[in-house]
Design an enzyme around this catalytic site. Structure first.
Site, PDB file in Angstrom:
ATOM      1  CG  ASP A   1      37.271  39.997  42.125  1.00  0.00           C
ATOM      2  OD1 ASP A   1      38.457  39.631  41.628  1.00  0.00           O
ATOM      3  OD2 ASP A   1      36.751  40.931  42.331  1.00  0.00           O
TER       4      ASP A   1
HETATM    5  N1  URA Z   1      36.297  43.302  37.961  1.00  0.00           N
HETATM    6  C1  URA Z   1      36.021  43.082  39.433  1.00  0.00           C
HETATM    7  O1  URA Z   1      36.414  43.862  40.404  1.00  0.00           O
HETATM    8  N2  URA Z   1      36.233  41.670  39.767  1.00  0.00           N
HETATM    9  C2  URA Z   1      36.128  40.866  38.888  1.00  0.00           C
HETATM   10  O2  URA Z   1      36.069  39.541  39.069  1.00  0.00           O
HETATM   11  C3  URA Z   1      36.134  41.327  37.554  1.00  0.00           C
HETATM   12  C4  URA Z   1      36.157  42.397  37.327  1.00  0.00           C
END
Ligand code: URA
Length: 238
Positions: free
Chosen positions: A105
């Protein structure tokens, strides 16, 4: 072996159409000998372009320390920078271009692998491969003690999903209930944030600290830095 014009395009120097001009200008050599025809077949490892060997001639596999605030998208979204801005521009011009192996993310930092080898990307992202990924989290509220058994059970199901998550290992910090590590063997959308939110502990900070046996800490990368990795690190992944 690749045709000279295909080679220039494959490694991101120019398009096949532009290659003729590069070759006419005497910019391509094989073993010190200047190439004169776009159709001549060349071993990329023996080629010099403008006097320099082709970088990553056997393909790219790098580990990037993804900084906060960067997206893993190829196209900028809402003005946010993308991880591709952190890499040499020529890598994106390669054909195939470099791409991230899975995504993090925008507000997650940490270890992200990238490659220009489509088969490798596919193999490493395959859900059947179950490569372990470790995330360090901080939460706004304490993670309840029973979350450890719940996540390990293999019966915990995320909101809106039909199949339960694979067993995941929660390792809460013994002295800080808002901090710890979560080990996953799959990668669902926003998985860590959704799992912790589901037990009443929304995430405030998230960093991926390991993929298989590769540890972010052992790579000594500052956010935004990358380093080449040997693909053999993934041959015996847990
Ligand atoms: N889980 C999440 O919530 N975000 C990420 O970027 C990776 C795993």
């Amino acid at each position: 072996m690749l045709r000279a014009d295909a080679l220039l395009s494959r490694f991101g120097y120019c398009s096949r159409r532009e290659a003729a001009a590069w070759i006419r200008a005497g910019r391509i050599c094989l073993d010190q000998e200047t190439i004169t025809s776009p159709s001549v077949k060349l071993d990329p490892a023996r080629v010099l372009v403008d006097g320099e060997p082709i970088p990553f001639v056997n393909g790219i596999l790098v580990a990037l320390h993804k900084p906060l605030g960067y997206t893993c998208s190829h196209t900028p979204e809402n003005g946010a920078p993308t991880i591709y801005e952190l890499l040499p521009a020529q890598w994106l011009a390669r054909s195939p271009a470099v791409q991230s192996i899975g995504r993090l993310d925008k507000e997650t930092s940490g270890l992200l692998m990238l490659s220009d080898d489509g088969d490798l990307v596919h193999a490493l992202t395959s859900p059947r491969r179950h490569i372990q990924k470790v995330y360090e989290y901080r939460t706004i509220a304490p993670v309840p003690l029973e979350a450890t058994a719940l996540f390990a059970s293999g019966s915990f199901t995320l909101n809106g999903e039909k199949t339960p998550c694979l067993p995941a290992a929660l390792e809460p910090d013994a002295t800080d209930p808002c901090h710890g590590f979560l080990r996953l063997h799959e990668g669902r959308y926003h998985q860590v944030r959704r799992m912790l939110a589901a037990v009443g502990a929304p995430v405030t900070q998230l960093t991926r600290v390991a993929i298989g046996s590769l540890q972010l800490a052992s790579l000594s990368l500052l956010p935004g830095e990358w380093t080449p990795v040997d693909s053999r690190v993934f041959t015996d992944v847990p």
